[in-house]
Structures are given as C-alpha cells and as structure tokens.
Design an enzyme around this catalytic site. Structure first.
Site, mmCIF file in Angstrom:
data_model
loop_
_atom_site.group_PDB
_atom_site.id
_atom_site.type_symbol
_atom_site.label_atom_id
_atom_site.label_comp_id
_atom_site.label_asym_id
_atom_site.label_seq_id
_atom_site.Cartn_x
_atom_site.Cartn_y
_atom_site.Cartn_z
ATOM 1 N N SER A 14 -9.694 -0.388 7.053
ATOM 2 C CA SER A 14 -9.199 -0.229 5.877
ATOM 3 C C SER A 14 -8.350 -1.707 5.405
ATOM 4 O O SER A 14 -8.185 -1.252 4.345
ATOM 5 C CB SER A 14 -8.039 0.911 5.926
ATOM 6 O OG SER A 14 -9.001 1.989 6.004
ATOM 7 N N LYS A 69 0.986 -1.084 0.013
ATOM 8 C CA LYS A 69 -0.002 -0.129 0.179
ATOM 9 C C LYS A 69 1.038 1.232 -0.043
ATOM 10 O O LYS A 69 1.725 1.443 0.642
ATOM 11 C CB LYS A 69 -0.777 -0.015 1.191
ATOM 12 C CG LYS A 69 -2.014 1.043 1.294
ATOM 13 C CD LYS A 69 -2.740 0.882 2.531
ATOM 14 C CE LYS A 69 -3.754 1.989 2.526
ATOM 15 N NZ LYS A 69 -4.546 1.812 3.649
ATOM 16 N N SER A 79 -9.716 1.916 3.028
ATOM 17 C CA SER A 79 -9.067 2.524 2.183
ATOM 18 C C SER A 79 -7.824 1.906 1.407
ATOM 19 O O SER A 79 -7.339 2.330 0.410
ATOM 20 C CB SER A 79 -8.129 3.741 2.934
ATOM 21 O OG SER A 79 -7.317 2.905 4.067
#
Lengths: 483, 483, 100
Positions: A178, A79, A154
């Site tokens: 997330s 990420k 997210s």
C-alpha cells in the site's frame, strides 16, 4: 519561486539560509492544494490553520537562531489511517466519518515533535483495504499523471499528493504494498521499512502482523531523511524493535559496485505488462553499468504468498475491525436492540471491500476451517520468509517491478476483486517476511510511471536506499506529472 | 439407582496490580464511571497492548502455589465475540498455551474426615471486561430499557483457574473454593472478594450412575456469588439432574442461572447462540519465553502457603487437625490467630474461642474476621483473663456479645459491669454456707445420694454471686461442707 | 471451496453484518472465487513447518506495573454516539449472555 515542487533537502537548506520561511513554503503548498485538489481529491481533511501555526513556530525558532532538524517547517501529508489528536481520523470509512481522536500516533508525534507542518489527512482505500483508492468511503483519488486513472492504493491520497506537489512528503502505511504500489503508479519514492522498525501505535490496524508505516517522497534522499525521523523503539508497541538506526543519508553515498541482486524467476513468469517489463529490463542493464551484478534467483513458495496473504490479512482484519460497533465512537445506526444495532451500524458503516474481507477472515478463523486456512497460511508464511532468507544468503537484495501494471483506469477492476488483488503480487510476499522494500521511479510506459522495487533483508534499509539512490542518480528521471 | 455428581470449577480472579493488564490506566475500585480509562483500554482505533509484567509474575506465583508446571513458552490469543462490555469486541486471553497447567490442590474435608485432591487443569491470564448498568426493568438485564457501560474494570488483569472434574459433592466444591481463596490470599496477588467481584465462580456439573465411568451431559451454573450459593446451587442442580434422568428426560448442555432467592437454577439462554470464538494468536503481542531462573526466583520467594501453615499450627501450637484447618481457612483468620497467641494467650484456648464463639458471631452477622470489631488483642485478653481465673468461661460468653458489638476490651466490660470472678475462698465459703442453710431439702437429697442436687446448690451460689463465683471453688467448698 | 448463502449468513452473523439478499448472493460468489484461489495453499504438505504469527522473532516484551494518567471522563466519552451519567449508552441487550 515555486516551492511545492522542491524536496525536503532543498527546502531545508533554504530555510536554514533564511532564503524562505516555513510559512512561505506552507502557503505555497496550500496554494497548490487549492489549484489541483478539485481534480485530484487527495485529501479528506485539510488542517490549514494548524499548518500555518506550526510553520510560524518553526520560523520563530529560526529567527531566534535555534538549530532546526531536517524536517522542521516542511509540509507533510498524513494518510488518514493514523490517529491525530483533535483532527478527524476517518480511515476513509463512513463508520469513522466524525471520529476525532484524543491521542496522536507515535509516528506522527515524532514528526510533529521535529517541527513538521501537517497539511492534512489523505484519502485511501477504506481501512487500507485496496489497491486503487477507489474503496474510499467518500470519493476516489485521481492519478496526477492522468486523472482518469487510479493513483494506486491503499495510500493513493498520499502518493498523489506528493506527486502533484500538494505536500513535500507524506506518510503512508503498507500491509501488502500500500505504499510501494501507489508510489510506483504515481512516480514517486515509497518505502515500507522492516516490520517493527517504525511504531504502529496509533496506526489504525488493518492486519497487525503486516502493517508498517513508511514515507512517500520525491526522491531517495528525502526518503532516507524521513525514515531516519520515523524509526525508533516505542514502548507502546510490543512489536516495535530495539534497533539502533544507521545514518541512512550517509548510506546513500556508499559505492554500489560489487553488490549482487537477484531477480526471482517466479516473478517474471507472472503477467507483467510489456511496457513495465521493458523498463525493468532496462533497469537491470543500468545496474550492470553501475557494477551491480544481477542474476536470476528463486523464491519457490512465492506463488502461494498471495493466497496466504488473503487469508492472514483478512483474518486479522476481521478481529481488528470488530471494535467499530457504534458503542464508544463512530457511526451508530440505532436498531431494536444491541445486536440489531451492531448489525445495522456495521452494514451501513463499512463498504463492500471491507465487508468482503471481514467475512473472508471470519470464515478463515471459524471452527472447522482454522487449520485448513489460517493455520496453513501461517505455515506458508514461514516458507515464504525462508525463501527470502535463502536468497539473501547469495544476494544483497532482490529486485522486481513494483507492480505488474501501470496505473489502470478508474472503475476498470472494481467489479473483480481477485483481479485487483493481483496488482500487489510483487509486494505482498515482502510483508509476509517483514522485510524492507522500496519503490523508486524507473521511467514511463505510455506516459505513465513504472516503479522498480528493491527488497532488502531485515534491517537492510541502508542497502536498499543506497542502491535506489545510485539507480535514481544514474537514471536521471526528471519527468513530472502534467497536472 | 444411586447417582454421583461430577463437578468442575472455573474461577476468575482479578489481580491486584497498580495498572491494567495491557495499559497503564489505574485499577482503582469504586471510582466514577469511565475515569480509570485510556485510549488503549477503551479500544480506541490504533491503540496497542503491552503486557504488564507484574500480572505475569502473579500468575506464575499462583501456578506454582497450585503445584502447576509453568510454561516456558506461552502466548496470548484473541477470543472474538461481540458484547458491549468489551471495548475491542475481542478479549485478549490465552488459549492453547496458558502460563500454568497440570497442578493440584489438596482439600481437607475436616467434618467428613478425609482429604481429596482436586486437579488444576490450567491457570491463564486475560483482561477483564467493563461493567453494565441496566436502566429500567428493576436494574436487571432482562426487561431493561437500555444499559450504560463503564469501562473502569475493562482491562484489569484477570486470572482464570480451571479445575479437573474431580469433585463429587457440593461441599467438596465449596471446600476447594475456600482453600483456593486462602492460597491466593496468602500469595497476596488478589483480594479474592466474592462481594466485590474480584473472585467469581462458574461451575460445571453432570451426574452419572455410580460405577459408570462415562460423564453425563454437563450444565454450567452462573451467578454463584458466595460459597453458600455455590453449595446450594450445586445441590439443587444435582437433584434436578438426577430427577430428570430418572424420569427418562435428557439433560441439555446449557448455561443455567442460579437464583439465590428462589433457590433454583434456570436456563439462561433462551435461543441457541452458537459461540465461535475464532481464537488466534494476538499479532499485537509477542510470545513469552519465561526464563527458568526467573521462575526459580519466584519459587524461592513464595510465602508460607495454607497447607504448610496448617501443618505448622499443628506442630508449633499443638492444635488438632480440625482446629488447624479451620484457622488457616483464610489468611486473615490464621494471621489473627497467630497475633493473639503472640500476645501471650494459651494457643489451644485461643483456637477454641475463635472457632466456636467468634465464628458463630461472624456467621450470624455475615462478616469476615477482619471486618469485625474483635481484634486479636480482645481474644488474647479474654483467654488470659479466663486462664488467670479473673472471669469464668460463663462470664466470658456473656460479655462476648458486647465485645463483638462495641469493640470494647473484655477487661473494660468486666470492670464496667463488675464481673470480676470471686476467687476469695472465705467470701465464697460464706455464701456456700448461706445456701446450705436455705436449702435443707437439697442438702438432704444430696446426702441421700442424689448427685443432681449438688448442681442445684452450685446454681444457687452462682445466682447469688451473679455468676461471678469461681465454679471450681464453689464445687470444692460445697462438697467439703456437705461431706 | 464453494460458499453457500447459508455460509454467508452464518459468517455475517459472527461478524455482525446485516446483509440484503442481493448482497448475500454477491458475496457468496465472490468469496467462493477468492477462496478457490486461496485454497491453493491446501495443496502443500506442511506437517513439519512451524507457523509464523509474527514477522520478527521477538519475545518477552513487558512493561513495568506503573500507572499513568487516565483520560478525563469527558474525553473518554467525547466520541460516544450516546452518553448518560458518565456511561456509554447502549440499547437493550437481548438474547445473548456474556461469554465469560
């Protein structure tokens, strides 16, 4: 032989047996990226060259007869909220569009040290603020099960990448859901470990007291493998715990018979979609078949968790994101003077959701409002955590749907921030208490994945992995996205 | 109406540590800009602070020396405000849980003949900021075209000491600040140099009619870069406030800037910028629960403090209070004194030569005692030579300047200049006789009862011997010959 | 809790965000909504509840006073939008003095 759709455990066996090389695996994954990336947009940056070089290094080791670890030579996506030396780290924000860190996050360093092959950095909601990846400062990511829908957020890029085989596994970060929510929406396994178990050093902070790094994998076994590699005390992170991690892979094989799980009645009163509710009820039945007792329990203050979270997380964020000011790194929009430059830079660099949360947090901490908002929210946090502790006296874990809905349409909730916030209603309380939680696929509803969340007590990773594994084996969920 | 001032001080002291407050960057002074920095103290995204234990120890030590209570539970907060010398746009500082509080310092007002007690509100720890160099506009912030930021000092441990508003006249504030410096010097936790900026003074000051309990509106004075400017700045500000009050004007609560060259204070803030620091506990750092045994251990290792040393000087060396206070005003001067005495010189005489002659040379040159060429050996030798009758006090004064300039030992100067005192009775007797013969008028005057005439005759002998004749002997012989 | 345009302006100033008039109006409405929801917590009487600022009850995490390698000046400045003579260039600083 397609390799991109295999698991870490399978590929490791093949590597050790010299049936395939890491370079072959890496090329296969990169090929897959080329095939689907245009539709998915899971990555913000690809590191093809470095990936192939890392793969060849592992291959050389294998050729030399050296013993390799379980993650060596396996492609991973990271990420884009974790600092990677020499590789652009944007947090999906315009304000960091050209920022190239001079150091690497501890969690990533650990994986790279184990021979992991980093494919690239994945898309996300800007600074991890969001539940759909639509808040990315660059572009949304699509759900591989239906490219008209969001992958969740997210960490949507990481979830989509793993679901679509653009990486064998991925790292995400979870502040209020997330990792777990996009894992559920993309039909993969995602885990948020106990707060403090994985170092946050190098994880660009959203809400420091809630953020945790964790894995996205195709199955529970891989989750246990990656978790084991991530945990460990880091002297560079004061909140990193000194804890001797157990052998998570071994924990998977324990008998779950006699375990007791609680279902908070407050959760089932919330607006859970019928299809999700149905899969969840079937999951309870399946647990019963496995000899796991499931009973109703209560988390009396959990209704206040979302409110407390939307005070605490923005408050911390407002301070954490103050450093993006155009002085030392990142975007700078030149103004008449320093203050003007700050204001213009931040106005141009941050997206709406980030601005909204910065303002919310600034307000909650400002003179005259601190006690009513931040002070009160911290006390609610105490109560929420106590509720869980109380439940864990009777139960080994708590289960719920991971998200009240399946993946929603792109654009559906963009105009209504509050509606978007509600999609993390089952995951947020877990972060407030610092507990570990895992989302494991629990079937489909209208062709879209549903996730089951299993929450454990502090350091209960072994328990929830064990239960998730037993559930996964019993369910035998084998569907893959159509893409 | 008669007015009195109410004065309180805030003193910032940079601690002497090898590494910074929250990271392992070096703290070397005067290096090239941005070379004593790492990702943490540059506020790079994702970095985290870890508390330097030595800085905690040094602050506890200071708290103990200032008779404070040491907090068994203490915490770091974030103080949020934007300024380009702050890498994170928040400063890690302490708020409602400082490390030490509730202390006091006794200050001897030697010249004025009383002792006053100044309360210490709190001692807390924070991180220093970077340095701004202004380009254009003669290097001052006002009128500069732009500025350069150097983060070498950013993150250096900074201790803040806040006093109660217990001082009433500028000289008390000065005496307190000097006493505080001596205490910190004796602890060895900082080099407390006003010049280098490792000790910085901010002053709060208000006036009220004598006898009134209520405080007046206070102003804060900045840019007091020496003890002298502290005293002058306060004197100016008090006078300004009294005049304003008497003219019926209202005092505005504001920050004022002391200008050393014009000798005036002026308003620093042109526009009303409300600061709202939005303090909240730093989620990246965990609380400190100091072990009472550790505090006990630190207490037992406290060095001799200026107060104890002063008392000991009075007892051990038989010095009057005045001398002891002056000598222990700085650690360097007290050390200097003890070394000189240990070389065998008379204790009281060493004191006299230090606090009169040496002090006036240091004042004139604006030097500290450890910055000049005169060492304890010089003073000890000088005093011993006087006491042995080798040179007169007059000669000693004469050669002091050269000694101070060149660092030559007194014995060498005396020899080079042939200044050894004549104590040979027959040699002096011959000169005495010659003087009597040449000055019949004075001899007659003396015999007629004019005592001053003797002085003239002594002077003549000294003139002829270029001051080298032992004055006591000259006196004695003259009186004998004239009786 | 209704957030006025004036409130938004003050918050945006503290957070150093330049906003257009439309944005101010939009955020005033959205923040009011969110705070109305978040304001639920003010219903609770929490006088005797201790606040939690850390998820895990840990204290006394210290490092020894040992220095490590620093960045080269070039590395430190590598991402600087503007640099000169080894320093980060910032525009002229007007109006606001440092807080310390």
């Amino acid at each position: 032989m397609t390799l991109y759709n295999q698991t870490i455990a399978e590929l490791h066996k093949k590597l050790v047996a010299r049936e395939v090389s890491s370079e072959e695996i890496t090329r296969d994954v990169l090929e897959r990226v080329k095939d689907v990336e245009q539709e998915l947009k899971a990555y913000l940056t690809l590191t093809e060259e470095a990936a192939l070089a890392a793969a060849r290094t592992v291959d050389a080791k294998i050729a030399a007869g050296e013993k390799i670890g379980p993650l060596a030579g396996i492609p991973v996506a990271v990420k884009d909220v974790m600092s990677t030396k020499g590789v652009r780290t944007t947090c999906a924000s315009k304000i960091l569009e050209n920022y190239v860190p001079v150091y690497t996050a501890t969690a990533v360093k650990k994986l790279l040290g184990d021979g992991a092959v980093m494919i690239g950095k994945t898309n996300m909601d800007e600074f991890a603020m969001g539940s759909s990846t639509e808040n990315s400062g660059f572009n949304p990511t699509m759900n591989p099960w239906d490219i008209e829908r969001v992958p969740g957020g997210s960490s949507g890029g990481s979830a989509a990448a793993v679901a679509a085989g653009e990486a064998i596994y991925a790292l995400g970060s979870d502040t209020g859901g997330s990792i777990r929510q996009p894992a559920a929406l993309c039909g993969v396994v995602g885990m948020k470990p106990t707060y403090g178990l994985v170092s946050r050093y190098g994880l660009v902070a959203f809400a420091s007291s809630l953020d945790q790094i964790g894995p996205f994998t195709k199955d529970v076994t891989d989750c246990a493998i990656v978790l084991k590699a991530l945990v460990g005390h880091d002297p560079a992170d004061s909140t990193s715990l000194e804890y001797e991690a157990e052998e998570y892979v071994e924990a998977l094989q324990r008998d779950v018979k006699g375990m007791r799980f609680g279902v908070p009645k407050e959760f089932m009163e919330e607006g859970v979609e019928p299809g999700v509710k149905q899969r969840f009820e079937e999951a309870i039945e399946l647990f019963a078949k496995l000899g796991v007792e499931v009973d109703e329990t209560t988390l009396p203050h959990v209704d206040y968790a979302l409110s407390a979270y939307y005070i605490i997380a923005p408050a911390e964020a407002s301070s954490n994101l103050a450093r993006f000011d155009g002085v030392r790194y990142g975007l700078r929009v030149e103004g008449e003077d320093m203050i003007d430059t700050y204001m213009k830079t931040r106005a141009a660099g941050f997206g709406d959701e980030v601005k909204r949360r910065i303002m919310l947090g600034t307000y909650a901490l400002s003179a005259g409002y601190y006690e009513a908002y931040y002070g009160q929210a911290q006390k609610v946090r105490t109560l929420v955590a106590q509720d869980f502790e109380e439940a864990f006296k009777k139960f080994d874990g708590i289960i719920s749907p991971t998200s009240p809905t399946v993946a929603f349409k792109i654009g559906e909730k963009v105009a209504d921030p509050l509606a978007m916030y509600l999609s993390d209603i089952f995951t947020i309380p877990v972060n407030l208490g610092g507990f570990p939680g895992i989302s494991v696929p629990c079937g489909l509803s209208d062709g879209l994945p549903v996730g089951l969340q299993i929450i454990g007590p502090t350091f209960g990773e072994g328990i929830i992995l064990n239960a998730a594994y037993a559930f996964e084996q019993a369910l035998g969920f084998k569907e893959r996205p159509s893409l | 109406m008669e007015y009195e001032a109410v004065i309180g001080l805030e003193i910032h002291v940079e601690l002497l540590t090898e590494s910074k407050m929250f990271c392992d960057s070096t703290t070397r002074f005067g290096e090239e800009p941005n070379t004593q920095v790492c990702p943490v103290c540059l506020g790079m995204p994702g970095t985290l602070p870890v508390i330097n234990k030595k800085a905690i120890e040094q602050t506890v030590k200071t708290g103990l020396a200032l008779n404070c209570d040491i907090a068994l539970f203490s915490q770091f907060h974030r103080k949020n405000y934007f300024y380009p010398d702050m890498p994170k746009n928040y400063q890690i500082s302490q708020y409602d849980l400082p490390l030490a509080s509730g202390g006091y310092v006794e200050v001897e007002m030697e010249e004025e003949g009383y002792t006053t007690t100044v309360g210490i509100t709190r001692v807390h720890l924070e991180e220093d900021t970077g340095k701004l160099v202004h380009v254009g506009g003669a290097g001052r912030i006002a009128g500069a075209e732009y500025s350069l930021v150097d983060f070498n000092r950013a993150g250096v441990p900074l201790m803040e000491i806040v006093t109660e508003p217990d001082m009433r006249i500028p000289v008390e504030a000065k005496a307190f600040a000097q006493k505080l410096r001596a205490i910190i010097q004796s602890l060895g936790v900082s080099d407390v140099s006003m010049e280098k900026g490792s000790m910085r003074l901010d002053v709060n000051c208000s006036v009220r009619p004598k006898g009134v309990e209520e405080f007046g509106v206070k102003t804060e004075i900045k840019n007091l870069n020496s003890f002298r400017s502290l005293e002058r700045g306060l004197a100016y500000e008090i006078k300004r406030q009294i005049e304003a009050v008497e003219a019926g004007e209202e005092i505005v609560q504001e920050t004022r800037h002391w200008d050393e060259t014009t000798g005036r204070t002026s308003t620093l803030r042109t526009k009303e910028y409300a600061h709202d620091y939005r303090y909240f506990p730093d989620p990246d750092l965990v609380p400190m629960e100091l072990d009472p045994a550790w505090i006990e251990e630190i207490t037992s290792t406290l060095p001799e403090l200026p107060d104890e040393r002063r008392r000991r000087f009075m007892e051990e060396y038989g010095l009057p209070s005045h001398d002891a206070t002056l000598l222990t005003a700085t650690k360097a001067s007290a050390d200097f004194y003890e070394e000189a005495v240990s070389l065998g010189a008379n204790a009281k005489n060493v004191s006299n030569w230090m606090i009169v002659e040496l002090a006036s040379y240091l004042n004139a040159e604006n030097l500290e005692i450890d910055e000049c060429a005169v060492t304890p050996r010089h003073i000890a030798e000088l005093v011993k030579m006087i006491d042995a009758g080798t040179i007169s006090g007059k000669i000693a004064k004469d050669i002091f300047g050269e000694m101070f300039e060149t660092g030559k030992l007194p014995s060498i100067i005396v020899e080079e200049r042939g200044l050894i005192q004549i104590s040979d009775e027959s040699e002096i007797a011959a000169i005495v006789e010659a003087v009597i013969e040449e000055n019949p008028k004075s001899v007659e005057d003396y015999r007629g009862g004019k005592q001053q005439a003797l002085g003239f005759l002594v002077g003549q002998v000294m003139r002829l011997t270029k001051g080298r004749a032992n004055p006591a002997l000259v006196n004695k012989l003259l009186k004998e010959k004239l009786s | 809790m209704a957030i006025s345009i004036k409130d938004v302006e003050h918050i945006a100033w503290l957070a150093r965000l330049a906003l257009t008039h439309e944005e101010k109006e939009k955020f005033a409405g959205q923040l009011s909504n969110i705070l109305e929801h978040a304001g639920k917590i003010s219903e609770l009487n929490l006088k005797n509840v201790a606040p939690t600022s850390h998820a895990v009850p840990v204290s006394n995490v210290f490092r020894d006073d040992v220095s490590g390698p620093c960045l080269e000046q070039d590395e430190a400045l590598a991402n600087a939008p503007k640099r000169e003579d080894g320093g980060f260039v910032v525009p002229k600083i007007v109006g606001e003095p440092a807080a310390m």
